[in-house]
Scaffold this motif. Structure first.
Motif, short mmCIF file in Angstrom:
data_model
loop_
_atom_site.label_atom_id
_atom_site.label_comp_id
_atom_site.label_asym_id
_atom_site.label_seq_id
_atom_site.Cartn_x
_atom_site.Cartn_y
_atom_site.Cartn_z
N LEU A 137 0.83 -1.21 0.00
CA LEU A 137 0.00 0.00 0.00
C LEU A 137 0.86 1.26 0.00
O LEU A 137 0.55 2.23 -0.70
N LYS A 138 1.93 1.26 0.78
CA LYS A 138 2.80 2.44 0.87
C LYS A 138 3.48 2.76 -0.46
O LYS A 138 3.68 3.93 -0.77
N LYS A 139 3.83 1.74 -1.24
CA LYS A 139 4.55 2.01 -2.49
C LYS A 139 3.62 2.26 -3.68
O LYS A 139 4.08 2.70 -4.72
N SER A 140 2.32 2.03 -3.50
CA SER A 140 1.39 2.21 -4.61
C SER A 140 0.86 3.64 -4.68
O SER A 140 0.52 4.23 -3.65
N ALA A 196 -6.38 -0.19 13.27
CA ALA A 196 -6.41 -0.11 14.73
C ALA A 196 -5.05 0.32 15.29
O ALA A 196 -4.97 0.85 16.40
N ARG A 197 -3.98 0.14 14.51
CA ARG A 197 -2.63 0.60 14.89
C ARG A 197 -2.37 2.02 14.39
O ARG A 197 -1.23 2.47 14.34
N ASN A 198 -3.43 2.68 13.95
CA ASN A 198 -3.36 4.06 13.45
C ASN A 198 -2.61 4.20 12.14
O ASN A 198 -2.07 5.27 11.84
N GLU A 199 -2.56 3.14 11.34
CA GLU A 199 -2.02 3.25 9.99
C GLU A 199 -3.08 3.99 9.17
O GLU A 199 -4.26 3.62 9.20
N PRO A 200 -2.69 5.05 8.44
CA PRO A 200 -3.68 5.86 7.71
C PRO A 200 -4.13 5.21 6.39
O PRO A 200 -3.81 5.67 5.30
N ILE A 201 -4.85 4.11 6.52
CA ILE A 201 -5.36 3.38 5.35
C ILE A 201 -6.82 3.74 5.18
O ILE A 201 -7.60 3.73 6.14
N ILE A 202 -7.19 4.07 3.95
CA ILE A 202 -8.57 4.42 3.64
C ILE A 202 -9.11 3.40 2.66
O ILE A 202 -8.47 3.06 1.66
N ALA A 203 -10.32 2.91 2.96
CA ALA A 203 -11.01 1.99 2.05
C ALA A 203 -11.87 2.84 1.12
O ALA A 203 -12.70 3.62 1.58
N TYR A 239 -3.06 4.02 1.08
CA TYR A 239 -2.28 4.47 2.23
C TYR A 239 -2.06 5.97 2.07
O TYR A 239 -1.51 6.42 1.07
N MET A 240 -2.52 6.74 3.05
CA MET A 240 -2.37 8.20 3.00
C MET A 240 -1.05 8.59 3.63
O MET A 240 -0.91 8.57 4.86
N HIS A 241 -0.08 8.95 2.81
CA HIS A 241 1.22 9.37 3.31
C HIS A 241 1.10 10.73 3.99
O HIS A 241 0.21 11.51 3.68
N GLN A 242 2.00 11.01 4.93
CA GLN A 242 1.94 12.25 5.71
C GLN A 242 1.84 13.49 4.82
O GLN A 242 1.08 14.39 5.11
N ASP A 243 2.62 13.53 3.73
CA ASP A 243 2.58 14.71 2.86
C ASP A 243 1.21 14.87 2.20
O ASP A 243 0.76 15.98 1.94
N GLN A 244 0.51 13.77 1.96
CA GLN A 244 -0.83 13.86 1.37
C GLN A 244 -1.84 14.36 2.39
O GLN A 244 -2.83 14.98 2.04
N LEU A 245 -1.59 14.08 3.66
CA LEU A 245 -2.54 14.46 4.70
C LEU A 245 -2.57 15.97 4.94
O LEU A 245 -3.55 16.50 5.43
N TYR A 246 -1.48 16.67 4.62
CA TYR A 246 -1.38 18.07 5.01
C TYR A 246 -1.35 19.08 3.86
O TYR A 246 -1.27 20.26 4.10
N GLN A 247 -1.45 18.64 2.61
CA GLN A 247 -1.35 19.61 1.54
C GLN A 247 -2.70 19.95 0.91
O GLN A 247 -2.76 20.48 -0.18
N THR A 248 -3.77 19.65 1.62
CA THR A 248 -5.09 19.98 1.10
C THR A 248 -5.93 20.66 2.18
O THR A 248 -5.62 20.58 3.37
#
Length: 177
Positions: free
Chosen positions: A17-20, A49-56, A63-72
């Motif tokens: 997920l992280k590399k896709s 449940a481990r707080n991995e930022p995965i969205i279905a 997988y929502m990478h940190q940079d994706q979480l903050y640039q919008t």
């Protein structure tokens, strides 16, 4: 191919997920790990449940990478339309540069029901609408006669304003009467 076990499998799923750059379906992850799709659903739940930022999403897992979480920036926008207008409404939003993250309806028994959509371009919208059609599913807004909320993200407030203006021109925006 050998079946991957527990923690090793979850770490491999997370790495995939992280590399896709695009969503990965549960079916594709199941084939990769040589397990059932239900095992993948359970693994994703454990990772979340481990707080991995995965969205279905309707297209698969992201997988929502940190940079994706903050640039919008995000805005919750109230909408109303018929089921036949759903595709047009989504196209208006993505054509302006927005991402429709989800849909929210208010149910008389369950309260707010939220479903992830995660469409960002015309191709995503076409695939989403096609899946609704193929499965003969109803849009959640059918529960409320067409009224619903969308959480929309965009690179700037100006784009969110443009989205609202275009939705209003089409008559899809719920406004004060």
């Amino acid at each position: 191919m050998k079946k991957m076990l527990g923690e090793e499998r979850r770490l491999q799923i997370l790495a995939q997920l992280k590399k896709s750059n695009t969503p990965i379906t549960g079916t594709d992850l199941a084939k990769f790990a040589n397990v059932s799709r239900q095992v993948i659903v359970n693994d994703i739940t454990l990772l979340k449940a481990r707080n991995e930022p995965i969205i279905a999403t309707s297209q698969g897992y992201i997988y929502m990478h940190q940079d994706q979480l903050y640039q919008t920036v995000e805005r919750t926008i109230p909408c109303f339309h018929t089921p036949e207008e759903a595709e047009d409404e989504l196209m208006v939003i993505v054509d302006c540069g927005g991402t429709v993250k989800n849909v929210i309806v208010e149910h008389p028994i369950y309260g707010d029901i939220t479903a992830s959509i995660m469409v960002s371009n015309r191709h995503d919208v076409e695939k989403f609408v096609q899946r609704v059609s193929e499965t003969q599913a109803s849009y959640l807004s059918a529960l409320t006669g067409g009224t619903h909320l969308h959480v929309i993200s965009a690179p700037s407030v100006e784009i969110l304003d443009l989205i609202e203006q275009n939705l209003q021109k089409k008559g899809y925006l719920v406004t004060d009467q």
